[in-house]
Write an enzyme that holds these catalytic residues in place. Structure first.
Site, PDB file in Angstrom:
ATOM      1  N   ASP A 168       3.500  -0.226   3.715  1.00 16.47           N
ATOM      2  CA  ASP A 168       4.811  -0.153   3.359  1.00 16.47           C
ATOM      3  C   ASP A 168       5.782  -0.336   4.781  1.00 16.47           C
ATOM      4  OD1 ASP A 168       7.721   0.414   1.678  1.00 16.47           O
ATOM      5  OD2 ASP A 168       7.513   1.963   3.480  1.00 16.47           O
TER       6      ASP A 168
ATOM      7  N   GLU B 177       3.729  -5.177   3.987  1.00 14.44           N
ATOM      8  CA  GLU B 177       5.052  -5.386   3.506  1.00 14.44           C
ATOM      9  C   GLU B 177       5.853  -6.344   4.710  1.00 14.44           C
ATOM     10  OE1 GLU B 177       9.042  -3.907   1.612  1.00 14.44           O
ATOM     11  OE2 GLU B 177       8.134  -2.725   2.726  1.00 14.44           O
TER      12      GLU B 177
END
Length: 512
Positions: free
Chosen positions: A212, A248
């Protein structure tokens, strides 16, 4: 370069790009906000029998509990510790899920929130999913432990301490993302605590990680953490297998931070994919499906073996992240199924299917004021179970796009066509297109506003095929349309522009 080539022979250099799925399984599904107990069941009853390779799960580590707004989905992205307890379940349930899913050949990919801890205004106390004490103001997280020394406040050069300018790469990586306390990942202590958490998950049996907010970490810091990771658990994976890494990185162009900076660490999430495909399927900005002939790198995307692709994700289906109004979601089911069908038929990238929940939308000045709403929940805030209706769809406001016949059958199509070349492209210069995957599969779309009736070269063996979009093969029968392929590989396709699903897909596994 020579050393890397030698390492490549033994599978070391590029190991983190390999999703570690079982042979013949080529897609994963994001079961967003599902409970661990429900994921374990879904692996056994549905995902394994239908050829899904794995599940991306929501962050499994302890997070802050947010009461205002009430239990938003994004509280899962505000860590308090690396203990394994969330509204999806406790560590015992997590271990049971990993074991049961691995046992049927469906692997688990963890959404790893390692760039930051909770927001700076989260207060102090034990309002966290395991009850661990923390103090956001003093940056004290004793359950890790982290202290104020372990954060980037001194390195951030913005006035507010938050990222204010995305054209300043240092701000993007050293300042707080929407006030989330930014970890000092250049410190070996912090790297070691993160790696300790990821290695704990590897020991349990996970297959890899979505990193993330990788865009908000320096690529060399990510690499330093990954270098500390163990090989995967040999109970379920071959000796020497490395965790699958996909980072990401929102890169739509025009900013100094680019996805290519992260290719050395693993795959990246190719956000341009969903943005561009949505624009084409919508027929906006003069785009036509005929222009998809060179889809992939020809559109400026990451190399196929470095890309993880998706039509929508949990952020941009709510207007967060990247892509804006062009992003197709389950709310526009007809166009969405076409986009997912195209993605799963096309060989570019490693594919992830989205599985969502419904929420009550409330658009104010073009923005959904309810974009924060968390998963279907009981009055005490606990997440509702995923119930299965008699027609195999989901109840309790779980959307379960992965169970839609058209999407499930295209996951199977991709498995059947795996390794086959992109072939037999055809278009009408507008929005009727078709292409094959060698001699294994063929798909045809009619996104024009008129009837389609055309004879096309499929590349498939002669025979009668079941269209897996309008129905499916059951025994020797087909519940949908049938397509006849003649001895020379050609077939006639008729698709009305008013059909519920104006596309047809056939593959050798659906020959009658």
């Amino acid at each position: 370069m020579g050393i890397c080539f030698l390492l490549l022979i033994v599978g070391v250099c590029w190991a983190q790009y390999n999703p570690n799925t079982q042979a013949g399984r080529t897609s994963i599904v994001h079961l967003f906000e599902w409970r661990w107990a429900d994921i374990a069941l879904e692996c056994e009853r549905y995902l394994a029998p239908n050829g899904f390779g794995g599940v991306q799960i929501s962050p499994p580590n302890e997070n802050v509990i947010v009461a205002d707004p009430w239990h938003p989905w994004w509280e899962r992205y505000q860590p308090v510790s690396y203990k394994l307890c969330t509204r999806s379940g406790n560590e015992t349930e997590f271990r049971d899920m990993v074991t049961r899913c691995n046992s049927v050949g469906v692997h688990i990919y963890v959404d790893a929130v390692i760039n930051h801890m909770c927001g700076g205004t989260a207060g102090a106390g034990n309002h966290s999913t395991c009850g661990s004490y923390f103090n956001a103001k003093t940056e004290d997280f004793p359950a890790v432990p982290y202290s104020a020394w372990d954060f980037n406040d001194g390195k951030c050069k913005s006035e507010s301490g938050d990222i204010e300018n995305y054209h300043d790469a240092s701000q993007v990586r050293n300042c707080r993302l929407v006030n989330l306390l930014d970890l000092a990942l250049e410190k070996d202590y912090v790297r070691s605590k993160v790696a300790e958490y990821l290695n704990y998950l590897i020991d349990i049996g996970v297959a890899g990680f979505r990193i993330d907010a990788a865009k908000h970490m320096w690529p060399e810091d990510v690499k330093a953490i990954l270098d500390k990771l163990k090989d995967l658990n040999t109970k379920w994976f071959s000796a020497g297998a490395k965790p699958f890494i996909y980072q990401e990185v929102i890169d739509l162009g025009g900013e100094p931070v680019t996805g290519s900076e992260y290719f050395g660490n693993g795959r990246v999430t190719e956000f341009k994919y969903g943005e561009k495909l949505g624009t084409v399927i919508h027929k906006w900005n003069g785009e036509k499906m005929a222009y998809l002939k060179n889809w992939g790198e020809g559109w400026g995307f990451a190399p196929s073996d470095r890309a993880l692709v998706f039509v929508d994700n949990h952020d941009n289906q709510r207007g967060h992240g990247a892509g804006g109004a062009s992003i197709l979601t389950f709310w526009d089911a007809r166009l969405y199924k076409m986009a997912v069908g195209f993605m799963l038929a096309h060989p570019y990238g490693f594919t992830r299917v989205m599985s969502s929940y419904r929420w009550t939308r409330n658009f104010v000045n073009g923005k959904d004021a309810n974009d924060w709403i968390g998963p279907p929940s009981n009055s005490d805030g606990s997440t509702k179970s995923v119930t299965i209706n008699a027609d195999t769809t989901c109840g309790n406001d779980w959307v379960c796009e992965h169970r839609w016949r058209q999407i499930r059958n295209m996951v199977i199509f991709r498995n059947v066509a795996d390794g086959q070349p992109f072939s037999n492209w055809w278009d009408n210069g507008s929005n009727q297109v078709a292409f094959g995957r060698g001699n294994k599969g063929f798909i045809v779309f009619n996104n024009d506003d008129w009837y389609m009736n055309v004879d096309l070269q499929t590349g498939l063996p002669a025979g009668t095929y079941c269209d897996v979009i309008s129905g499916q093969k059951e025994g020797n029968a087909c519940t949908g349309k049938q397509v006849y392929v003649s001895g020379d590989g050609t077939a006639n396709f008729q698709i009305s522009n008013t059909d519920e699903d104006p596309f047809v897909a056939i593959h050798v596994g659906a020959m009658l």
